[in-house]
Structures are given as C-alpha cells and as structure tokens.
Design a protein around this motif. Structure first.
Motif, PDB file in Angstrom:
ATOM      1  N   GLY A  61      15.947  67.521  20.008  1.00  0.00           N
ATOM      2  CA  GLY A  61      14.629  67.348  19.420  1.00  0.00           C
ATOM      3  C   GLY A  61      14.520  67.677  17.945  1.00  0.00           C
ATOM      4  N   TYR A  62      15.624  68.040  17.319  1.00  0.00           N
ATOM      5  CA  TYR A  62      15.634  68.355  15.891  1.00  0.00           C
ATOM      6  C   TYR A  62      16.734  67.535  15.219  1.00  0.00           C
ATOM      7  CZ  TYR A  62      12.557  72.163  17.127  1.00  0.00           C
ATOM      8  OH  TYR A  62      11.493  72.894  17.604  1.00  0.00           O
ATOM      9  N   PRO A  63      16.483  66.250  14.975  1.00  0.00           N
ATOM     10  CA  PRO A  63      17.519  65.394  14.397  1.00  0.00           C
ATOM     11  C   PRO A  63      17.886  65.825  12.977  1.00  0.00           C
ATOM     12  CG  PRO A  63      15.409  64.250  14.429  1.00  0.00           C
ATOM     13  CD  PRO A  63      15.220  65.547  15.175  1.00  0.00           C
ATOM     14  N   PRO A  64      19.114  65.571  12.593  1.00  0.00           N
ATOM     15  CA  PRO A  64      19.573  65.962  11.259  1.00  0.00           C
ATOM     16  C   PRO A  64      18.691  65.470  10.112  1.00  0.00           C
ATOM     17  CG  PRO A  64      21.432  65.397  12.607  1.00  0.00           C
ATOM     18  CD  PRO A  64      20.213  65.038  13.404  1.00  0.00           C
ATOM     19  N   PHE A 121      23.838  73.967  -4.984  1.00  0.00           N
ATOM     20  CA  PHE A 121      24.361  75.305  -5.271  1.00  0.00           C
ATOM     21  C   PHE A 121      25.884  75.368  -5.119  1.00  0.00           C
ATOM     22  CE2 PHE A 121      20.043  76.584  -3.559  1.00  0.00           C
ATOM     23  CZ  PHE A 121      19.506  76.914  -4.798  1.00  0.00           C
ATOM     24  N   GLY A 122      26.474  74.242  -4.724  1.00  0.00           N
ATOM     25  CA  GLY A 122      27.920  74.208  -4.529  1.00  0.00           C
ATOM     26  C   GLY A 122      28.360  74.653  -3.149  1.00  0.00           C
ATOM     27  N   TRP A 123      27.431  74.758  -2.220  1.00  0.00           N
ATOM     28  CA  TRP A 123      27.748  75.209  -0.871  1.00  0.00           C
ATOM     29  C   TRP A 123      28.344  74.080  -0.046  1.00  0.00           C
ATOM     30  CZ3 TRP A 123      22.499  78.022   0.326  1.00  0.00           C
ATOM     31  CH2 TRP A 123      22.383  79.130  -0.513  1.00  0.00           C
ATOM     32  N   HIS A 124      29.155  74.444   0.918  1.00  0.00           N
ATOM     33  CA  HIS A 124      29.714  73.487   1.861  1.00  0.00           C
ATOM     34  C   HIS A 124      28.651  73.099   2.887  1.00  0.00           C
ATOM     35  CE1 HIS A 124      33.863  73.619   0.556  1.00  0.00           C
ATOM     36  NE2 HIS A 124      33.708  74.931   0.362  1.00  0.00           N
ATOM     37  N   ALA A 125      28.822  71.919   3.451  1.00  0.00           N
ATOM     38  CA  ALA A 125      27.856  71.426   4.436  1.00  0.00           C
ATOM     39  C   ALA A 125      28.492  71.402   5.824  1.00  0.00           C
ATOM     40  CB  ALA A 125      27.389  70.018   4.055  1.00  0.00           C
ATOM     41  N   VAL A 126      27.929  72.216   6.711  1.00  0.00           N
ATOM     42  CA  VAL A 126      28.347  72.275   8.104  1.00  0.00           C
ATOM     43  C   VAL A 126      27.088  72.125   8.944  1.00  0.00           C
ATOM     44  CG1 VAL A 126      29.412  73.681   9.907  1.00  0.00           C
ATOM     45  CG2 VAL A 126      30.274  73.811   7.556  1.00  0.00           C
ATOM     46  N   ALA A 127      27.106  71.192   9.887  1.00  0.00           N
ATOM     47  CA  ALA A 127      25.899  70.934  10.674  1.00  0.00           C
ATOM     48  C   ALA A 127      26.145  71.152  12.159  1.00  0.00           C
ATOM     49  CB  ALA A 127      25.424  69.497  10.435  1.00  0.00           C
ATOM     50  N   HIS A 128      25.189  71.767  12.795  1.00  0.00           N
ATOM     51  CA  HIS A 128      25.174  71.934  14.241  1.00  0.00           C
ATOM     52  C   HIS A 128      24.678  70.606  14.817  1.00  0.00           C
ATOM     53  CE1 HIS A 128      23.774  73.326  18.149  1.00  0.00           C
ATOM     54  NE2 HIS A 128      24.350  74.487  17.942  1.00  0.00           N
ATOM     55  N   ALA A 129      25.536  69.909  15.534  1.00  0.00           N
ATOM     56  CA  ALA A 129      25.136  68.580  16.037  1.00  0.00           C
ATOM     57  C   ALA A 129      25.935  68.215  17.278  1.00  0.00           C
ATOM     58  CB  ALA A 129      25.352  67.521  14.958  1.00  0.00           C
ATOM     59  N   GLY A 130      25.273  67.524  18.194  1.00  0.00           N
ATOM     60  CA  GLY A 130      25.964  66.983  19.357  1.00  0.00           C
ATOM     61  C   GLY A 130      26.329  67.984  20.425  1.00  0.00           C
ATOM     62  N   GLU A 131      25.686  69.133  20.432  1.00  0.00           N
ATOM     63  CA  GLU A 131      25.918  70.059  21.547  1.00  0.00           C
ATOM     64  C   GLU A 131      24.930  69.706  22.658  1.00  0.00           C
ATOM     65  OE1 GLU A 131      26.398  74.762  22.610  1.00  0.00           O
ATOM     66  OE2 GLU A 131      24.968  74.252  21.055  1.00  0.00           O
ATOM     67  N   GLU A 132      23.671  69.943  22.425  1.00  0.00           N
ATOM     68  CA  GLU A 132      22.658  69.550  23.395  1.00  0.00           C
ATOM     69  C   GLU A 132      22.062  68.192  23.026  1.00  0.00           C
ATOM     70  OE1 GLU A 132      20.609  73.341  25.188  1.00  0.00           O
ATOM     71  OE2 GLU A 132      20.658  73.478  22.995  1.00  0.00           O
ATOM     72  N   ASP A 157      24.512  60.576  18.446  1.00  0.00           N
ATOM     73  CA  ASP A 157      23.926  60.037  17.222  1.00  0.00           C
ATOM     74  C   ASP A 157      23.564  61.136  16.232  1.00  0.00           C
ATOM     75  OD1 ASP A 157      23.057  57.697  15.695  1.00  0.00           O
ATOM     76  OD2 ASP A 157      21.064  58.595  15.912  1.00  0.00           O
ATOM     77  N   TYR A 158      23.279  62.343  16.710  1.00  0.00           N
ATOM     78  CA  TYR A 158      23.013  63.451  15.795  1.00  0.00           C
ATOM     79  C   TYR A 158      24.258  63.773  14.969  1.00  0.00           C
ATOM     80  CZ  TYR A 158      18.474  64.732  17.910  1.00  0.00           C
ATOM     81  OH  TYR A 158      17.178  64.766  18.345  1.00  0.00           O
ATOM     82  N   ILE A 159      25.428  63.582  15.550  1.00  0.00           N
ATOM     83  CA  ILE A 159      26.676  63.794  14.800  1.00  0.00           C
ATOM     84  C   ILE A 159      26.777  62.747  13.699  1.00  0.00           C
ATOM     85  CG2 ILE A 159      29.197  63.852  14.933  1.00  0.00           C
ATOM     86  CD1 ILE A 159      28.800  64.636  17.960  1.00  0.00           C
ATOM     87  N   ARG A 160      26.521  61.496  14.049  1.00  0.00           N
ATOM     88  CA  ARG A 160      26.563  60.415  13.058  1.00  0.00           C
ATOM     89  C   ARG A 160      25.577  60.699  11.918  1.00  0.00           C
ATOM     90  NH1 ARG A 160      26.580  56.684  16.221  1.00  0.00           N
ATOM     91  NH2 ARG A 160      28.655  55.857  15.925  1.00  0.00           N
ATOM     92  N   GLN A 161      24.364  61.095  12.265  1.00  0.00           N
ATOM     93  CA  GLN A 161      23.368  61.415  11.246  1.00  0.00           C
ATOM     94  C   GLN A 161      23.813  62.591  10.375  1.00  0.00           C
ATOM     95  OE1 GLN A 161      19.276  61.850  12.568  1.00  0.00           O
ATOM     96  NE2 GLN A 161      19.644  60.397  14.247  1.00  0.00           N
ATOM     97  N   ALA A 162      24.417  63.589  10.992  1.00  0.00           N
ATOM     98  CA  ALA A 162      24.899  64.745  10.226  1.00  0.00           C
ATOM     99  C   ALA A 162      25.946  64.314   9.204  1.00  0.00           C
ATOM    100  CB  ALA A 162      25.462  65.806  11.163  1.00  0.00           C
ATOM    101  N   LEU A 163      26.796  63.378   9.601  1.00  0.00           N
ATOM    102  CA  LEU A 163      27.816  62.888   8.675  1.00  0.00           C
ATOM    103  C   LEU A 163      27.211  61.998   7.593  1.00  0.00           C
ATOM    104  CD1 LEU A 163      30.623  62.042  11.253  1.00  0.00           C
ATOM    105  CD2 LEU A 163      30.486  64.046   9.745  1.00  0.00           C
ATOM    106  N   ASP A 164      26.339  61.090   8.001  1.00  0.00           N
ATOM    107  CA  ASP A 164      25.795  60.102   7.071  1.00  0.00           C
ATOM    108  C   ASP A 164      24.665  60.637   6.202  1.00  0.00           C
ATOM    109  OD1 ASP A 164      27.605  58.304   8.156  1.00  0.00           O
ATOM    110  OD2 ASP A 164      26.117  57.326   9.437  1.00  0.00           O
ATOM    111  N   LEU A 165      23.745  61.368   6.793  1.00  0.00           N
ATOM    112  CA  LEU A 165      22.576  61.831   6.050  1.00  0.00           C
ATOM    113  C   LEU A 165      22.778  63.192   5.384  1.00  0.00           C
ATOM    114  CD1 LEU A 165      19.774  60.863   8.620  1.00  0.00           C
ATOM    115  CD2 LEU A 165      20.573  59.550   6.632  1.00  0.00           C
ATOM    116  N   LEU A 166      23.464  64.083   6.078  1.00  0.00           N
ATOM    117  CA  LEU A 166      23.659  65.439   5.555  1.00  0.00           C
ATOM    118  C   LEU A 166      24.992  65.590   4.831  1.00  0.00           C
ATOM    119  CD1 LEU A 166      22.385  67.503   8.630  1.00  0.00           C
ATOM    120  CD2 LEU A 166      21.066  66.467   6.756  1.00  0.00           C
TER     121      LEU A 166
END
Length: 166
Positions: free
Chosen positions: A2-5, A18-29, A33-42
């Motif tokens: 219920g919380y898409p990327p 800020f130069g921070w790395h991007a790590v997203a919590h996606a595709g567990e529950e 498609d949340y994984i795809r969005q995390a890669l493409d959008l985030l």
C-alpha cells in the motif's frame, strides 16, 4: 503493502542531492512491480527484501544482469508470513538465477534474529556451506565500503574459508 515507491520519489531525490546511496524496501509484502518502481523511479542501488521478484521473470533477469543486490532477511520474511517456512525462502533460487543476494537482519529484536541467526536458519535448509560463504562474499561486494575496505574484508573471508576447508 500500500505504499508504492512513487510516494517517496522526492525524498530519494533529496537524499541523492546529499550524496547518499539509494536503497529501497520493496517486494517483501508488496508486489514485484514495487521493485521495478524502486529501480526506475527511485534509482535504487540495492533492494531490501525483494522476495516477490519471483513473480516477474523479466524483472529477475534485469536485477541479475544489472547486479542489483537484494538484502534478504529470511527470519523477517517468515515472521511476516511472506514465506510459510524457511525451506520456501527464495534465496537459493535467486542465487541460481544469478541474482546477488546478501543475508541480513531486519529489526532483530522484533523479528527474532540478528544476522547470525538468519544464516543459521538458512543453514538448516538445503543451502550448502559454499553457498553461505558466497552470500557472505556478496555482502562485502554489495556494501558501500570503499575498495580498500572491501579488499580487507574479502581477504578475511578467504582466510576463514581456507582455514575451514571451503
């Protein structure tokens, strides 16, 4: 779930400024498609969990090809009933498919285990010691440590592996 990327695109963009790395919590529950969005959008560099990557062969091939690491937390997946038993955890399949996986803990006090307990739970499945050592190596390679630190950690792992006959 219920919380898409897409809801977090602005925050990830700001973090990158800020130069921070991007790590997203996606595709567990949530869905693959949340994984795809995390890669493409985030523009995530790593994916936390990614369990539902199993549901999308094309995405799994992309993640493997692009070297996107999954930070797997088996005991969390079990506690949240993403899997019904440790033998169902997809980490071995991901490895066979060429996906870079690491073993991690996820809120250990809540989910019942630090990193070592997650390794132990996987060892009780059919993962071999060689696979477990490979997972440890993946953790080094997928880390954001500098090359000198990675070289040191790799040497320590190789020394341990040699000393234990793996």
């Amino acid at each position: 779930m219920g919380y898409p990327p897409e809801l977090f695109a602005d925050q990830f963009e700001r973090a990158r400024s800020f130069g921070w790395h991007a790590v997203a919590h996606a595709g567990e529950e949530g869905p693959a498609d949340y994984i795809r969005q995390a890669l493409d959008l985030l523009r995530a560099e790593r994916i936390d969990h990614g369990t539902h990557l199993l549901d999308d062969t094309e995405l799994m091939e992309r993640v493997a090809r692009d070297g996107i690491a999954l930070t797997c937390c088996p005991l969390s997946n079990l506690r949240l009933q993403v899997i019904n038993s440790m033998n169902e955890h997809p980490i071995a399949r991901f490895m066979r498919e060429g996906v870079t996986c690491t073993v991690n803990s996820d809120d250990p006090a809540y989910f019942g285990g630090y990193v070592a307990a997650n390794y132990e739970a996987l060892a009780e499945t059919r993962l071999s010691m060689e696979q477990l050592v490979a997972l440890a190596g993946n953790s080094i390679d997928a880390s954001f440590a500098d090359d000198a630190r990675k070289t040191t950690m790799r040497a320590q792992l190789d020394s341990w592996r040699t000393a234990h006959g793996f």
